[in-house]
Design a protein around this motif. Structure first.
Motif, PDB file in Angstrom:
ATOM      1  N   ARG A  40       8.620   5.285   3.582  1.00 53.14           N
ATOM      2  CA  ARG A  40       8.572   3.521   3.711  1.00 53.14           C
ATOM      3  C   ARG A  40      10.099   2.353   4.628  1.00 53.14           C
ATOM      4  N   LYS A  73      17.238  -0.397  -7.792  1.00 52.49           N
ATOM      5  CA  LYS A  73      17.678  -1.164  -6.627  1.00 52.49           C
ATOM      6  C   LYS A  73      19.419  -0.851  -6.461  1.00 52.49           C
ATOM      7  N   GLY A 103       0.991  -1.596   0.266  1.00 49.84           N
ATOM      8  CA  GLY A 103      -0.050  -0.208   0.236  1.00 49.84           C
ATOM      9  C   GLY A 103       1.524   0.898   0.149  1.00 49.84           C
ATOM     10  N   PRO A 104       0.305   2.248  -0.062  1.00 53.21           N
ATOM     11  CA  PRO A 104       1.062   3.382   0.248  1.00 53.21           C
ATOM     12  C   PRO A 104       1.820   4.189   1.385  1.00 53.21           C
ATOM     13  N   PRO A 122       1.094  11.278  -5.753  1.00 48.71           N
ATOM     14  CA  PRO A 122       0.464  11.847  -6.540  1.00 48.71           C
ATOM     15  C   PRO A 122      -0.116  11.952  -7.269  1.00 48.71           C
ATOM     16  N   HIS A 158       0.744  -2.405  -4.608  1.00 44.00           N
ATOM     17  CA  HIS A 158       0.634  -1.762  -3.443  1.00 44.00           C
ATOM     18  C   HIS A 158      -0.160  -0.346  -3.992  1.00 44.00           C
ATOM     19  N   ASP A 164      18.233   4.302  -5.749  1.00 46.23           N
ATOM     20  CA  ASP A 164      17.235   4.745  -4.118  1.00 46.23           C
ATOM     21  C   ASP A 164      17.957   3.871  -3.694  1.00 46.23           C
ATOM     22  N   GLY A 222       8.954  13.944  -0.791  1.00 46.89           N
ATOM     23  CA  GLY A 222       8.768  13.817   1.088  1.00 46.89           C
ATOM     24  C   GLY A 222       7.840  14.852   0.840  1.00 46.89           C
ATOM     25  N   GLY A 223       6.495  14.282   0.151  1.00 45.32           N
ATOM     26  CA  GLY A 223       5.408  15.216   1.150  1.00 45.32           C
ATOM     27  C   GLY A 223       5.291  16.378   0.154  1.00 45.32           C
ATOM     28  N   HIS A 252      12.423   7.767   1.339  1.00 45.88           N
ATOM     29  CA  HIS A 252      11.246   6.737   0.693  1.00 45.88           C
ATOM     30  C   HIS A 252      10.212   7.136   1.039  1.00 45.88           C
ATOM     31  N   GLY A 253       9.655   8.327   1.464  1.00 44.07           N
ATOM     32  CA  GLY A 253       8.363   8.330   2.255  1.00 44.07           C
ATOM     33  C   GLY A 253       7.901   8.399   3.103  1.00 44.07           C
TER      34      GLY A 253
HETATM   35  C1  LIG Z   1       4.561   2.390  -3.383  1.00 44.61           C
HETATM   36  C2  LIG Z   1       5.637   3.118  -4.077  1.00 44.61           C
HETATM   37  C3  LIG Z   1       6.257   2.342  -4.366  1.00 44.61           C
HETATM   38  C4  LIG Z   1       7.710   3.190  -3.965  1.00 44.61           C
HETATM   39  N1  LIG Z   1       8.354   2.678  -5.538  1.00 44.61           N
HETATM   40  C5  LIG Z   1      10.154   3.282  -5.708  1.00 44.61           C
HETATM   41  C6  LIG Z   1      10.725   2.744  -5.967  1.00 44.61           C
HETATM   42  O1  LIG Z   1      10.371   1.395  -7.007  1.00 44.61           O
HETATM   43  N2  LIG Z   1      12.569   3.317  -6.283  1.00 44.61           N
HETATM   44  C7  LIG Z   1      12.059   5.055  -5.734  1.00 44.61           C
HETATM   45  O2  LIG Z   1      13.615   5.320  -5.445  1.00 44.61           O
HETATM   46  N3  LIG Z   1      11.544   5.141  -4.824  1.00 44.61           N
HETATM   47  C8  LIG Z   1      10.059   4.515  -4.339  1.00 44.61           C
HETATM   48  N4  LIG Z   1       9.242   4.637  -3.692  1.00 44.61           N
HETATM   49  C9  LIG Z   1       9.004   5.501  -3.316  1.00 44.61           C
HETATM   50  C10 LIG Z   1       9.127   7.703  -3.664  1.00 44.61           C
HETATM   51  O3  LIG Z   1      10.372   7.720  -5.101  1.00 44.61           O
HETATM   52  C11 LIG Z   1       9.336   8.836  -3.057  1.00 44.61           C
HETATM   53  O4  LIG Z   1      10.451   8.168  -2.592  1.00 44.61           O
HETATM   54  C12 LIG Z   1       7.944   8.419  -1.705  1.00 44.61           C
HETATM   55  O5  LIG Z   1       7.075   8.085  -2.197  1.00 44.61           O
HETATM   56  C13 LIG Z   1       8.313  10.610  -1.166  1.00 44.61           C
HETATM   57  O6  LIG Z   1       7.401  11.093  -1.981  1.00 44.61           O
HETATM   58  P1  LIG Z   1       5.916  10.890  -2.182  1.00 44.61           P
HETATM   59  O7  LIG Z   1       5.799  11.969  -0.889  1.00 44.61           O
HETATM   60  O8  LIG Z   1       5.874  12.459  -3.099  1.00 44.61           O
HETATM   61  O9  LIG Z   1       5.625  10.373  -2.267  1.00 44.61           O
HETATM   62  C14 LIG Z   1       7.675   4.621  -3.698  1.00 44.61           C
HETATM   63  C15 LIG Z   1       6.988   4.810  -2.848  1.00 44.61           C
HETATM   64  C16 LIG Z   1       5.028   3.926  -3.048  1.00 44.61           C
HETATM   65  C17 LIG Z   1       4.508   4.916  -2.479  1.00 44.61           C
END
Ligand SMILES: Cc1cc2nc3c(=O)[nH]c(=O)nc-3n(C[C@H](O)[C@H](O)[C@H](O)COP(=O)(O)O)c2cc1C
Length: 338
Positions: free
Chosen positions: A238, A148, A34-35, A291, A93, A173, A267-268, A235-236
């Motif tokens: 995560r 990755k 999920g997100p 988004p 997700h 990443d 991030g956000g 990574h948000g």
């Molecule tokens: C479902 C999901 C999958 C993601 N997959 C990747 C990925 O494959 N590679 C990567 O570098 N970041 C990945 N991210 C991280 C995003 O690129 C980003 O760094 C993070 O979501 C923060 O930005 P945001 O708040 O605008 O979502 C993923 C994030 C989410 C939510």
């Protein structure tokens, strides 16, 4: 289509994601798959909240000229200093409506048409990178594949796909070691030493971007390894619970490496006002990830264009209201943390 209609269209289609009016990490909490974010789920929330504490210093006592939002990075000029962030394993997700192939086939060309570029995600399924690089190639190289931190043999295979795609930059990443679904897997992925990263950067056919930097020390290591740019990112939320927000660490990282390498941040970041905040704290450009998933699920290519130009218009408005005619005119004095 309005942005409100886009959100309404996305609601109910995105698996555990609610397509909230404000994507602030609160409703999804720690939902992974999920997100959501890892552990307590509070890092995604903190990312969003930290930008809101950065307030804009309005000043309209200046010449009334049209503002220019264009930005040049990696030898390319973009309409806005904004990239769609990488999101891999969309079906895992966000439910089965789009797999990575279908998602990238909408996102990548739509971003290119809107004058920006998308980073694409990676996953344990090798087809994710195959699809991502094919989409970038079809868009004339207007995209940034994100690999990755795999072992050298797997990276070599992915690097060949990257070279074929004609992309203008490649990202990794480096923080992905913290992803729950990536641990103890074959092929292995994990952290890298500066020496290991230097070899990877040297093998890259295009400028290399290290995504997942949260300290000045790590930024300096990425610089030593030869990276052209970093993305200040957790990574948000995560990959590690308990991190600071990206807005909180950005100024110190810019102080450490700014001017010598490009500093991007994510991030956000949800509005053009947030983009202005990030640039005022020293970023060269931003990534917006979640988004854009909502934009694709709710409006396809039209949704991507709508959201991108909404961000651009909000950025232009903030620039005009704070007295910045170009991105270079945006200074730290134009914001304050309250
Ligand atoms: C479902 C999901 C999958 C993601 N997959 C990747 C990925 O494959 N590679 C990567 O570098 N970041 C990945 N991210 C991280 C995003 O690129 C980003 O760094 C993070 O979501 C923060 O930005 P945001 O708040 O605008 O979502 C993923 C994030 C989410 C939510």
């Amino acid at each position: 289509m309005t942005y409100r209609e886009l959100l309404q269209a996305a609601q109910g289609k995105m698996g555990p994601c609610h397509a909230c009016p404000v994507c602030n990490g609160r409703a999804c909490g720690n939902t992974i798959p999920g997100p959501g974010a890892k552990g307590s789920g509070d890092v995604a929330i903190r990312n969003y909240d930290a930008w809101q504490r950065v307030r804009l210093h309005m000043d309209t006592l200046h010449e009334n000229v049209p503002v220019a939002t264009s930005c040049t990075l990696f030898g390319k000029t973009f309409r806005y200093p904004i990239f769609a962030g990488p999101v891999g394993a969309t079906a895992l997700h966000y439910g089965p409506l789009y797999d990575d192939m279908a998602y990238n086939n909408i996102l990548v060309p739509a971003c290119a048409a809107a004058g920006i570029a998308a980073f694409t995600g990676d996953g344990t399924n090798p087809q994710v990178m195959v699809a991502a690089t094919a989409a970038v190639q079809a868009a004339g190289g207007m995209g940034v594949p994100t690999v990755k931190p795999w072992d050298p043999a797997t990276l070599a295979q992915k690097m060949a796909l990257v070279a074929q795609s004609g992309c203008f930059a490649l990202a990794m990443d480096i923080d992905a070691a913290g992803l729950p679904f990536l641990q103890n897997l074959t092929p292995p992925a994990g952290s890298k030493t500066v020496a290991e990263l230097r070899e990877i950067v040297a093998a890259s056919p295009v400028p290399f971007v290290v995504k997942g930097i949260m300290t000045p020390a790590a930024a300096l290591k990425a610089e030593q390894a030869g990276a052209a740019a970093i993305v200040v990112s957790n990574h948000g939320g995560r990959v590690l619970d308990g991190c600071p927000a990206t807005a909180e660490v950005l100024p110190a990282i810019v102080q450490a490496v700014g001017g010598r390498m490009k500093v991007l941040v994510d991030g956000g970041i949800r509005t053009g006002t947030d983009v202005f905040r990030a640039l005022a704290l020293g970023a060269d450009a931003v990534l917006v990830a979640r988004p854009y998933v909502t934009a694709v699920y709710g409006g396809g290519a039209e949704g991507v264009a709508l959201y991108t130009h909404k961000l651009g218009a909000e950025l232009a408005d903030a620039m005009a209201m704070c007295g910045a005619a170009t991105l270079a005119d945006i200074t730290p004095a134009m914001v304050g943390v309250y």
